[in-house]
Every structure is written in structure tokens, then in C-alpha cells.
Scaffold this motif. Structure first.
Motif, PDB file in Angstrom:
ATOM      1  N   ASN A  34      45.727  14.364  56.687  1.00  0.00           N
ATOM      2  CA  ASN A  34      44.739  13.359  56.718  1.00  0.00           C
ATOM      3  C   ASN A  34      45.115  12.035  57.391  1.00  0.00           C
ATOM      4  N   THR A  35      46.057  11.491  56.804  1.00  0.00           N
ATOM      5  CA  THR A  35      46.359  10.058  57.110  1.00  0.00           C
ATOM      6  C   THR A  35      46.875  10.157  58.794  1.00  0.00           C
ATOM      7  N   LEU A  36      47.679  11.109  59.043  1.00  0.00           N
ATOM      8  CA  LEU A  36      48.259  11.426  60.452  1.00  0.00           C
ATOM      9  C   LEU A  36      46.935  11.150  61.394  1.00  0.00           C
ATOM     10  N   LEU A  37      45.865  12.263  60.882  1.00  0.00           N
ATOM     11  CA  LEU A  37      44.639  12.330  61.808  1.00  0.00           C
ATOM     12  C   LEU A  37      43.876  11.091  61.971  1.00  0.00           C
ATOM     13  N   SER A  38      43.981  10.218  60.824  1.00  0.00           N
ATOM     14  CA  SER A  38      43.054   9.065  60.918  1.00  0.00           C
ATOM     15  C   SER A  38      43.940   8.000  61.679  1.00  0.00           C
ATOM     16  N   LEU A  39      45.226   8.188  61.584  1.00  0.00           N
ATOM     17  CA  LEU A  39      46.035   7.181  62.848  1.00  0.00           C
ATOM     18  C   LEU A  39      45.791   7.822  64.052  1.00  0.00           C
ATOM     19  N   ILE A  40      45.774   8.894  64.207  1.00  0.00           N
ATOM     20  CA  ILE A  40      45.369   9.442  65.726  1.00  0.00           C
ATOM     21  C   ILE A  40      43.944   8.711  66.224  1.00  0.00           C
ATOM     22  N   LEU A  41      43.113   9.072  65.128  1.00  0.00           N
ATOM     23  CA  LEU A  41      41.486   8.389  65.350  1.00  0.00           C
ATOM     24  C   LEU A  41      41.779   7.088  65.697  1.00  0.00           C
ATOM     25  N   SER A 177      38.120  16.494  53.945  1.00  0.00           N
ATOM     26  CA  SER A 177      38.289  15.352  54.865  1.00  0.00           C
ATOM     27  C   SER A 177      39.079  15.450  56.020  1.00  0.00           C
ATOM     28  N   VAL A 178      40.169  16.255  55.931  1.00  0.00           N
ATOM     29  CA  VAL A 178      41.051  16.668  57.022  1.00  0.00           C
ATOM     30  C   VAL A 178      40.092  17.650  57.904  1.00  0.00           C
ATOM     31  N   ILE A 179      39.609  18.433  57.546  1.00  0.00           N
ATOM     32  CA  ILE A 179      38.661  19.101  58.481  1.00  0.00           C
ATOM     33  C   ILE A 179      37.704  18.504  59.174  1.00  0.00           C
ATOM     34  N   SER A 180      37.099  17.475  58.575  1.00  0.00           N
ATOM     35  CA  SER A 180      36.065  16.562  59.062  1.00  0.00           C
ATOM     36  C   SER A 180      36.807  15.577  60.262  1.00  0.00           C
ATOM     37  N   SER A 181      37.899  15.083  59.865  1.00  0.00           N
ATOM     38  CA  SER A 181      38.520  14.391  60.566  1.00  0.00           C
ATOM     39  C   SER A 181      39.029  15.057  62.066  1.00  0.00           C
ATOM     40  N   LEU A 182      39.475  16.163  61.877  1.00  0.00           N
ATOM     41  CA  LEU A 182      39.945  16.807  62.957  1.00  0.00           C
ATOM     42  C   LEU A 182      38.759  17.202  63.955  1.00  0.00           C
ATOM     43  N   CYS A 183      37.613  17.627  63.354  1.00  0.00           N
ATOM     44  CA  CYS A 183      36.378  17.855  64.190  1.00  0.00           C
ATOM     45  C   CYS A 183      36.017  16.713  64.669  1.00  0.00           C
ATOM     46  N   ILE A 186      38.011  15.964  67.938  1.00  0.00           N
ATOM     47  CA  ILE A 186      37.768  17.021  68.871  1.00  0.00           C
ATOM     48  C   ILE A 186      36.629  16.612  69.526  1.00  0.00           C
ATOM     49  N   ILE A 187      35.592  16.363  68.996  1.00  0.00           N
ATOM     50  CA  ILE A 187      34.152  15.692  69.388  1.00  0.00           C
ATOM     51  C   ILE A 187      34.310  14.666  70.284  1.00  0.00           C
ATOM     52  N   LEU A 188      35.266  13.519  69.897  1.00  0.00           N
ATOM     53  CA  LEU A 188      35.205  12.354  70.606  1.00  0.00           C
ATOM     54  C   LEU A 188      36.062  12.438  71.982  1.00  0.00           C
ATOM     55  N   VAL A 189      37.422  13.353  71.925  1.00  0.00           N
ATOM     56  CA  VAL A 189      38.217  13.726  72.853  1.00  0.00           C
ATOM     57  C   VAL A 189      37.067  14.300  74.034  1.00  0.00           C
ATOM     58  N   LEU A 190      36.487  15.412  73.455  1.00  0.00           N
ATOM     59  CA  LEU A 190      35.524  15.979  74.435  1.00  0.00           C
ATOM     60  C   LEU A 190      34.558  15.016  75.074  1.00  0.00           C
ATOM     61  N   LEU A 208      29.974   9.627  61.921  1.00  0.00           N
ATOM     62  CA  LEU A 208      29.141   9.564  60.771  1.00  0.00           C
ATOM     63  C   LEU A 208      28.455  11.056  60.517  1.00  0.00           C
ATOM     64  N   VAL A 209      28.020  11.750  61.508  1.00  0.00           N
ATOM     65  CA  VAL A 209      27.261  12.793  61.566  1.00  0.00           C
ATOM     66  C   VAL A 209      28.341  14.050  60.968  1.00  0.00           C
ATOM     67  N   THR A 210      29.461  13.861  61.724  1.00  0.00           N
ATOM     68  CA  THR A 210      30.335  15.032  61.339  1.00  0.00           C
ATOM     69  C   THR A 210      30.931  14.952  59.785  1.00  0.00           C
ATOM     70  N   ASP A 211      31.123  13.605  59.502  1.00  0.00           N
ATOM     71  CA  ASP A 211      31.450  13.589  57.905  1.00  0.00           C
ATOM     72  C   ASP A 211      30.656  13.851  57.166  1.00  0.00           C
ATOM     73  N   VAL A 212      29.241  13.405  57.136  1.00  0.00           N
ATOM     74  CA  VAL A 212      28.261  13.969  56.284  1.00  0.00           C
ATOM     75  C   VAL A 212      28.077  15.355  56.087  1.00  0.00           C
ATOM     76  N   VAL A 213      27.933  16.126  57.373  1.00  0.00           N
ATOM     77  CA  VAL A 213      28.051  17.481  57.237  1.00  0.00           C
ATOM     78  C   VAL A 213      28.680  18.437  56.573  1.00  0.00           C
TER      79      VAL A 213
END
Length: 446
Positions: A34-41, A177-183, A186-190, A208-213
Motif C-alpha cells: 500500500n505504501t508503494l502504491l501511495s508513492l506511485i500515486l 486500502s491496497v485494492i482501493s489505491s490500485l483502482c 488505474i482510473i487516474l491513468v486512464l 474519494l469515490v473509489t475510496d468510499v466504495v
């Protein structure tokens, strides 16, 4: 090497034989991903947003810490009470009553918060309140409003993550949280691929929407797979039980949470107002890097808090002392980890900041010391939380809350130390906690 081997044998190998150790180890692995994904984000965010817009987003997202105050300590109380009940061998446990009353309370305050957010949106100019000089005011106002609505929903959905923690399944909250960050990535890159220009409003909506869902649905699905019985029933609503067993602790945890938010989570807002929102981006880049220390430490301390609550419920102080010694070894290991991070800080800033942000070595050193101090304080704070002995923490954070803002102004603005001053202040104001927490815990365990 001897220290690392001792920590590995005592804290990892032996601990893995029980649920606590498994929870810690799986949580650390999940937190690493999750930390790695947050750094990528973070890196992608600085690519598509200006440092100023990214600083604005960080300040808006930090408002969630303030929103959590509206649960009045309900999640912390639910964690302790449910953990004690689950450790009981009595078949006639109070699980249904505990969950029904806690969920009813958080649902009520969520609805009230959503109504208040709607009223504020219609009478306030958020961009003016936050002193945001650059950017689209309409987008910023809409972003703050949407953020408040989603944060209000999370006030209720946090109940499910608290149940996972009480069940010693805290790692599932991190996996979610990992799944949410990854999605989100993906959404932002697209979106960036289809449309090169991403506004701060669209960026915020994606996150925000991805996180809350995911934070709402996935815990429910997992608990159902575990066949965890909620036992919700309107007939279990009991004000006398709520007042006696939940409300008192809620108030104590609310006071403590309020003080923590005032001292820990107001930095973005304060830096944005007295310095600039670009400085907010600088502060958060450094904080994100060295916060790796805190993130991994909390991964271990969350299930330990639950375990302490269980031992405390059965007056098993011997096991609490043993657990404390293991956790202290864990801290020694993280001192070495912090020094290792310091060796690679400039490479991190250059790679993830796209050379838009320049950070001095003094800033990194003080930030590292601040995070290590926070970890040390958290060890004793989490043990005290598990024992419902939070009065000394309230005293410590009252002291910090009183002096932190004058210190911020003096070091950051008057002495013109900027971001370096912010990290230095965080060390100074928590020195009383560093001294008091271990002494008070030792007295509690006698």
C-alpha cells in the motif's frame, strides 16, 4: 546483525504462532504494498497537478481527520469493548447489544454531519476560508463539499473496519486500502490517457469515490464470508447500556482524538495559511517518505492494542508486560530502518517529485527524528489505550495543543525556517509525552 536476529526471533518467528503475530506480519506486507502504491500515486499526482494544486488537495483531504472527531470516540470505544467481549468464553455475550448501539450512534451522527455539510456549502466560501489564492474557486468549493459528504459516509462505514480490528483481522483493512489505491491509480491513468488535463475536482472525485466504495463494501463482504454474526436488532437498543458502557469511554476518546487532530493533523492547513500551498506539497513529500516508519509501526501496534484490551479484560498483566518488551525490541529495529531511509532521501525526492521540489538534508534529518519519536510515543499510548488509561495522554496532548500553534508561527514564520521549522516543532511539543507516557504505563502495570 545481532539486534535484527533477536527482533526476528522474538517478534516474528514466535509471534507467528498466534493470531497476533499473523496479523502483524500480514499487515506489514500489505502495508508495504500500500505504501508503494501511495508513492506511485504521489508521483503521478505531482505530474498531473501543479505543486500548488496538490498542496490544496492535501489540505482538503486532511479535513477528514477533523471529520473523524464527529464520531466522538465511538470507534476506539467499540474496538475495546468488542475485543473484551470476543475474548469472553461466555456464550451469552453482549455482541449484538454492543454493535446495535454503536452502529445506531454513528448512523445518527453521520446523518447530522451530512445535513450540516449541506448547510455550510450554501452559506460558506471554502476557498476564502482556506485562503486559497490560486485555482478555480467553484471547483475548490465543490471539491470541499463532496469531500465532506464522503467523509460523513465514512463516519458510519468505519464501524466495519473497527470490527475487523477487534477480530484481529486489521490486515484486511489494509488489504482493502491496497485494492482501493490500485483502482484509483488505474482510473487516474486512464483519465490522463484520454484527457491530458485533469482538474483538481476530477482528481479529487476519482480518489474519494473509489475510496468510499471499497471501504464500505469490501469489509461487509469479508465479514459475511467469515460468517460473523452481527445480531442487529432494534430491541437491543438500550440507552442505559450505551450510557454506562459506551458513552463514558466515547467522551474520553473524543477529548483525546480532538487533541490529536489539533496537534497532528492541522499542519497542512497551518502551513498553507502562513506559508504557501507549495510548501504544503514540500512538507508532505518529506512526510510521506519518513512516514513509512509510522505506517509500519501502526500496523504492528493496532493488533497489539486489541490484544492488550483482551489481557486487561482478564487482568493478565504478566502478558501485557511480555508484549511490551517485544514491542520495545521492535522499536530498536526501526531506528536502524530510519537511518537507512535517510541515506536514500534525495533519490526519493528526485524520482517521486519529478525534480519539482527541492528538500535540504536538515529537513530530512529532523523529519526522521520526529517520526521515530512519534513511534516511541505510540508504543506506550497504544498500550494505555488498550487499558482505557488515557488521562495522561489527554494531559500530554493538552500541553501540545496549547503550545504548537505559537511554536509553528515562531519557527516557521518569524524565524523563517519554513518546513524545517514545522518538523522541529513536532519534536519539541511532544517531548512531555515522550517522558510521561512510559512512566505512567509502568505505574499502571505494577
Amino acid at each position: 546483525m545481532g539486534l535484527i536476529k533477536t527482533v526476528y526471533n522474538q517478534f516474528i518467528v514466535k509471534s507467528y504462532k498466534n493470531n497476533l503475530g499473523k496479523d502483524v506480519i500480514i499487515s506489514i506486507i500489505a502495508r508495504g504494498v500500500n505504501t508503494l502504491l501511495s508513492l506511485i500515486l504521489l508521483s503521478f499526482s505531482l505530474k498531473v497537478l501543479s505543486p500548488n494544486d496538490y498542496g490544496v488537495w492535501l489540505t482538503v483531504s486532511a479535513l477528514y481527520s477533523w471529520v473523524t472527531l464527529f464520531d466522538f470516540g465511538a470507534q476506539n470505544t467499540l474496538r475495546n469493548v468488542l475485543a473484551i467481549d470476543l475474548s469472553s468464553k461466555n456464550e451469552n455475550n453482549m455482541r449484538g447489544t454492543i454493535l446495535t448501539n454503536s452502529f445506531a450512534f454513528t448512523l445518527l451522527i453521520s446523518v447530522i454531519f451530512l445535513i450540516l455539510s449541506t448547510v455550510l456549502f450554501n452559506v460558506c466560501d471554502f476557498s476564502t476560508l482556506l485562503k486559497i489564492k490560486h485555482g478555480n474557486k467553484t471547483d475548490i468549493n465543490n471539491l470541499v463539499f463532496i469531500s465532506l459528504i464522503i467523509f460523513g459516509i465514512k463516519l458510519f462505514s468505519n464501524n466495519y473496519n473497527t470490527i475487523l480490528t477487534a477480530l484481529q483481522k486489521a490486515y484486511m483493512a489494509i488489504v482493502i486500502s491496497v485494492i482501493s489505491s490500485l483502482c484509483t491509480i488505474i482510473i487516474l491513468v486512464l483519465a490522463y490517457t484520454l484527457k491530458q488535463d485533469i482538474s483538481i475536482l476530477n482528481y479529487g472525485l476519482a480518489v474519494l469515490v473509489t475510496d468510499v466504495v471499497f471501504s464500505f463494501l469490501l469489509p461487509i463482504i469479508y465479514l459475511r464470508q467469515m460468517k460473523f454474526k452481527y445480531n442487529f436488532s432494534l430491541r437491543l437498543l438500550n440507552y442505559n447500556y450505551f450510557k454506562k458502557n459506551l458513552l463514558g469511554n466515547n467522551i474520553k476518546f473524543f477529548i483525546l482524538s480532538s487533541l490529536v487532530v489539533l496537534t497532528f493533523f492541522s499542519t497542512n492547513l497551518f502551513i498553507g495559511i502562513i506559508l504557501s500551498y507549495e510548501d504544503v506539497a514540500v512538507y508532505n513529500l518529506v512526510n510521506k517518505y519518513f512516514n513509512i516508519i509510522t505506517l509500519f509501526s501502526i500496523v504492528a501496534l493496532n493488533p497489539i492494542w486489541t490484544k492488550v484490551a483482551m489481557y486487561y479484560g482478564t487482568n493478565n498483566y504478566l502478558e501485557i508486560n511480555r508484549l511490551l518488551k517485544k514491542t520495545q525490541l521492535y522499536f530498536l529495529f526501526f531506528i536502524l530502518f530510519g537511518l537507512t531511509l535517510l541515506l536514500f532521501d534525495t533519490r526519493f525526492y528526485s524520482f517521486f517529485g519529478h525534480d519539482k521540489i527541492i528538500v535540504g538534508r536538515y529537513v530530512s534529518t529532523v523529519a526522521m527524528l520526529s517520526m521515530l519519536q512519534l513511534f516511541y510515543n505510540n508504543i506506550y499510548a497504544y498500550f494505555l489505550n488498550g487499558m482505557n488509561a488515557i488521562f495522561i495522554q489527554i494531559i500530554g496532548f493538552v500541553i501540545a495543543a496549547i503550545i504548537i500553534y505559537p511554536c509553528y508561527y515562531y519557527f516557521c514564520h518569524y524565524l523563517q525556517m519554513g518546513v524545517l521549522g514545522a518538523f522541529l516543532v513536532q519534536i519539541i511539543v511532544y517531548i512531555p509525552n515522550t517522558v510521561m507516557f512510559p512512566i505512567f504505563l509502568k505505574r499502571q502495570l505494577k
